[in-house]
Design an enzyme around this catalytic site. Structure first.
Site, PDB file in Angstrom:
ATOM      1  CE  LYS A  13      -2.182  -0.959   3.702  1.00  0.00           C
ATOM      2  NZ  LYS A  13      -1.611  -2.220   4.298  1.00  0.00           N
ATOM      3  NE  ARG A  88      -3.898  -1.099  10.233  1.00  0.00           N
ATOM      4  CZ  ARG A  88      -2.881  -0.574   9.874  1.00  0.00           C
ATOM      5  NH1 ARG A  88      -2.919   0.466   9.110  1.00  0.00           N
ATOM      6  NH2 ARG A  88      -1.783  -1.401   9.872  1.00  0.00           N
ATOM      7  NE  ARG A 127       7.666  -2.053   6.202  1.00  0.00           N
ATOM      8  CZ  ARG A 127       6.417  -2.082   6.224  1.00  0.00           C
ATOM      9  NH1 ARG A 127       5.885  -1.703   5.287  1.00  0.00           N
ATOM     10  NH2 ARG A 127       5.959  -2.177   7.258  1.00  0.00           N
ATOM     11  NE  ARG A 160       6.678   0.140  10.265  1.00  0.00           N
ATOM     12  CZ  ARG A 160       5.643   0.070   9.723  1.00  0.00           C
ATOM     13  NH1 ARG A 160       5.324   0.659   8.564  1.00  0.00           N
ATOM     14  NH2 ARG A 160       4.329  -0.662  10.443  1.00  0.00           N
ATOM     15  NE  ARG A 171       2.697  -4.648  11.451  1.00  0.00           N
ATOM     16  CZ  ARG A 171       3.474  -4.303  10.868  1.00  0.00           C
ATOM     17  NH1 ARG A 171       4.781  -4.800  10.818  1.00  0.00           N
ATOM     18  NH2 ARG A 171       3.500  -3.569   9.728  1.00  0.00           N
TER      19      ARG A 171
HETATM   20  P1  AMP Z   1       1.452   0.817   9.381  1.00  0.00           P
HETATM   21  O1  AMP Z   1       2.333   1.815   8.992  1.00  0.00           O
HETATM   22  O2  AMP Z   1       0.237   1.042   8.368  1.00  0.00           O
HETATM   23  O3  AMP Z   1       1.723  -0.839   9.141  1.00  0.00           O
HETATM   24  O4  AMP Z   1       0.746   0.883  10.816  1.00  0.00           O
HETATM   25  C1  AMP Z   1       1.769   0.721  12.076  1.00  0.00           C
HETATM   26  C2  AMP Z   1       0.752   0.574  13.169  1.00  0.00           C
HETATM   27  O5  AMP Z   1       0.435   2.065  13.398  1.00  0.00           O
HETATM   28  C3  AMP Z   1      -0.204  -0.446  13.280  1.00  0.00           C
HETATM   29  O6  AMP Z   1       0.319  -1.821  13.612  1.00  0.00           O
HETATM   30  C4  AMP Z   1      -1.229   0.124  14.231  1.00  0.00           C
HETATM   31  O7  AMP Z   1      -0.457   0.061  15.551  1.00  0.00           O
HETATM   32  C5  AMP Z   1      -0.963   1.596  14.190  1.00  0.00           C
HETATM   33  N1  AMP Z   1      -1.868   2.156  12.959  1.00  0.00           N
HETATM   34  C6  AMP Z   1      -2.097   2.393  11.573  1.00  0.00           C
HETATM   35  N2  AMP Z   1      -3.027   2.832  11.207  1.00  0.00           N
HETATM   36  C7  AMP Z   1      -3.857   2.642  12.005  1.00  0.00           C
HETATM   37  C8  AMP Z   1      -5.388   2.477  12.249  1.00  0.00           C
HETATM   38  N3  AMP Z   1      -6.061   3.035  11.214  1.00  0.00           N
HETATM   39  N4  AMP Z   1      -6.044   2.123  13.380  1.00  0.00           N
HETATM   40  C9  AMP Z   1      -5.348   1.626  14.411  1.00  0.00           C
HETATM   41  N5  AMP Z   1      -3.989   1.766  14.342  1.00  0.00           N
HETATM   42  C10 AMP Z   1      -3.488   2.283  13.435  1.00  0.00           C
END
Ligand code: AMP
Length: 213
Positions: A13, A88, A127, A160, A171
């Protein structure tokens, strides 16, 4: 035009959002990036979000919804944006849909990247990111020209913390239990387009751009 990118972590994404923003001028709003920035700066949101993010759990809905709404409202009336990693949960989707309709900025299209578990695990464990410009690399699929160094900024790449195998598992479980139902939610609205997230980034982009054209 408003686009939502939906799919498991590691579906590509973020990579597609960067390409769309560079090539077609969309504003890229990544919830994960905005949250990580808040954690780095030690803001109230960052303090509340940190522990959830480290465990691979979702940050509570109301914090994230308000944060994204504030970001959209303060983005200088930019009407073309991509929501990457948001919503989400169906709760987030319903809330943001209602708010965006009020602003006459309803979501037009949702791209769902259907991606196999093996692809996701390979992508996330390999990554690497640039701390300065946020560019995304992969040690095998998309390596930088010089190992471990960002092509654009010349600074050292990092991994990360939540890209560890244990947190990735969590996740993916969260995705299965809380996010996947968004496929039905958007499909019922007739705005969902499914693509294969297993393909390489250039091929996925070609398909995305063709649909948008
Ligand atoms: P990502 O970078 O999209 O993989 O997000 C990293 C982390 O941020 C996730 O594992 C969640 O802890 C938090 N996060 C990101 N987007 C959301 C969302 N829409 N709702 C809740 N937590 C989020």
């Amino acid at each position: 035009m408003r686009i939502v990118l939906l799919g498991p972590p590691g579906a590509g994404k973020g990579t597609q959002a960067v390409m769309l923003s560079e090539k077609l001028g969309f504003l890229h709003l990544s919830t994960g990036d905005i949250l990580r920035e808040n954690v780095k700066r030690g803001t109230d949101i960052g303090k509340k979000a940190k522990a959830f993010m480290e465990k691979g759990e979702l940050v509570p809905d109301d914090i994230v919804i308000q944060m994204m709404l504030d970001t959209i409202k303060s983005s200088g009336k930019k009407n073309d944006f991509i929501l990457d990693g948001f919503p989400r949960t169906v709760y987030q989707a319903k809330k943001i849909d209602a708010e965006l309709k009020k602003l006459k900025l309803a979501v037009d299209i949702v791209f769902y990247f259907k991606t196999s578990i093996s692809t996701v695990i390979k992508r996330l464990t390999g990554r690497r990111l640039c701390p300065k410009c946020g560019a995304n690399y992969h040690i095998v699929n998309m390596p930088p020209k010089k190992q471990g160094i960002c092509d654009k900024c010349g600074v050292e790449l990092y991994q990360r913390k939540d890209d560890s195998e244990e947190t990735i598992e969590k996740r993916l479980e969260v995705y299965e239990n809380q996010t996947k139902e968004l496929i039905d939610y958007y499909s019922a609205q007739g705005i969902l387009k499914e693509l294969s997230g297993d393909l390489d980034a250039k091929e996925v982009y070609k398909q995305l751009a063709a649909i948008l054209a």
